[in-house]
Design an enzyme around this catalytic site. Structure first.
Site, mmCIF file in Angstrom:
data_model
loop_
_atom_site.group_PDB
_atom_site.id
_atom_site.type_symbol
_atom_site.label_atom_id
_atom_site.label_comp_id
_atom_site.label_asym_id
_atom_site.label_seq_id
_atom_site.Cartn_x
_atom_site.Cartn_y
_atom_site.Cartn_z
ATOM 1 N N HIS A 162 5.983 3.224 11.410
ATOM 2 C CA HIS A 162 6.585 4.295 10.829
ATOM 3 C C HIS A 162 5.583 5.620 10.986
ATOM 4 O O HIS A 162 4.290 5.175 10.751
ATOM 5 C CB HIS A 162 6.714 4.185 9.348
ATOM 6 C CG HIS A 162 7.559 5.114 8.586
ATOM 7 N ND1 HIS A 162 6.934 6.322 8.312
ATOM 8 C CD2 HIS A 162 8.904 5.338 8.520
ATOM 9 C CE1 HIS A 162 7.869 6.993 7.717
ATOM 10 N NE2 HIS A 162 9.038 6.447 7.556
ATOM 11 N N LEU B 65 0.929 -1.347 -0.061
ATOM 12 C CA LEU B 65 0.025 -0.037 0.044
ATOM 13 C C LEU B 65 0.981 1.205 -0.014
ATOM 14 O O LEU B 65 1.559 1.222 0.880
ATOM 15 C CB LEU B 65 -0.927 -0.082 1.339
ATOM 16 C CG LEU B 65 -1.965 1.422 1.447
ATOM 17 C CD1 LEU B 65 -2.855 1.287 0.379
ATOM 18 C CD2 LEU B 65 -2.459 1.347 2.769
#
Length: 344
Positions: free
Chosen positions: A229, A125
């Site tokens: 992240h 993604l």
């Protein structure tokens, strides 16, 4: 209009551009043209029914239908780990105790695992930073659920998604630095690239075979176990609102969390339904954004439309019907884009 469609051979240059913007850590989207071309070919052969289940994988792109610009990519692996082992760490506990000495220590421990073998996986993604607006991220991520709902028999009962872990703009991963590098003797970026280009044999050869006490890792590494992240935090939130949960499995490279859910409990899959479509001018009103998808396996399309998610007859413009490759009287799949927030 933004449209989700199956990847095509001509998309390879656009995917290379996207790969150059990831900043590292997105293993399945390496900036390597040969690898990306092979990925596209594998997706095409999957749609054509030419591959065994162990090799099947679907790839979709988000395209601006007016300009042809490819703004994002997403993918589904049908069944992971049936050819090459699919490794992660299970974060568990080992207890060391002595009644005689009155000592009891419950120690967090990493166990090498292949527990998700055979699961379907949401992967790859990535949305171009310039296009992170107007619900594009939601459309890109959740479009896969519409495909899985329409063609449920092609996927397994459990769906997993590996979230990108903590890594800085220079490719530094605290988890890798403290653990992986000691066994692999290479930088994170090198290991990530090898894995992304299909050279995975080194993982099984060099991975530590015994449990690892997390207390032996640096504090910085311990702190990022199961963390994502910063750019991945929105993607994690999207999946969690669809029913996905972190069950103490993490990536072997960067320590990012693996989320999982039973496929039939995913909100968008469970609540999507088929309605008849008609051409006209959609009713005006304060309607929520909804995912609308056709049921065409080889020419699958998804768009966003503001409409009543409970309608029995969906009115779409000629442009929307054209984007969906549908005609009046066809049945399309409809579901609200985001879950209704519960109030106390």
């Amino acid at each position: 209009m933004m449209v989700i469609r199956p990847v095509e051979r001509s998309d390879v240059s656009a995917l290379m551009q996207l790969a150059s913007k990831t900043g590292g850590g997105l293993t399945s989207l390496p900036a390597n043209e040969a690898t990306l071309s092979a990925r596209i070919e594998r997706a095409i052969k999957t749609w054509q029914g030419e591959l065994p289940k162990s090799e099947q994988g679907y790839v979709f792109v988000l395209e601006d239908s007016e300009t042809g610009t490819v703004a994002g990519i997403c993918a589904i692996e049908v069944a992971v780990g049936l050819n090459d082992p699919w490794h992660n760490y299970r974060v568990g506990t080992l207890v060391h105790a002595s009644k005689e000495l009155n000592v009891y220590n419950a120690l967090p421990t990493l166990f090498l695992s292949n527990d998700h073998t055979g699961s379907s996986e949401l992967c790859t993604l990535f949305l171009d930073p310039d296009w992170r607006k107007e619900g594009n991220g939601y459309l890109l991520s959740k479009s896969r659920f519409m495909f899985m709902a329409a063609f449920r028999d092609k996927f397994n009962d459990k769906v997993v998604a590996e979230m990108r872990g903590v890594i800085d703009e220079h490719g530094y991963s605290p988890f890798w630095q403290s653990l992986g590098k000691r066994f692999f003797s290479m930088d994170f970026s090198r290991a990530d690239f090898l894995c992304g280009t299909g050279q995975k044999a080194f993982i099984a050869e060099l991975m530590p075979k015994h449990p690892i006490y997390t207390h032996f890792l640096s504090q910085e590494a311990q702190d990022v176990i199961g963390q994502v992240h910063p750019q991945t935090a929105p993607a994690r939130a999207v999946l969690e609102k669809e029913g996905f949960r972190y069950r103490n499995y993490i990536d072997i490279f960067d320590g990012g969390p693996t989320l999982e859910c039973d496929i039939d409990r995913v909100r968008a899959i469970r609540k999507s339904r088929l309605v008849e479509v008609a051409e006209g001018q959609p009713a005006q009103g304060d309607f929520p954004a909804c995912l609308v998808a056709n049921e065409n396996y080889h020419h699958f399309r998804v768009v966003l439309a503001r409409t009543d998610p409970a309608t029995e007859r969906l009115i779409l413009t000629a442009a929307q019907l054209d984007a969906l490759k549908c005609h009046a009287g066809d049945r399309v799949r409809l579901v609200r884009l985001c879950a209704v927030e519960k109030t106390a």
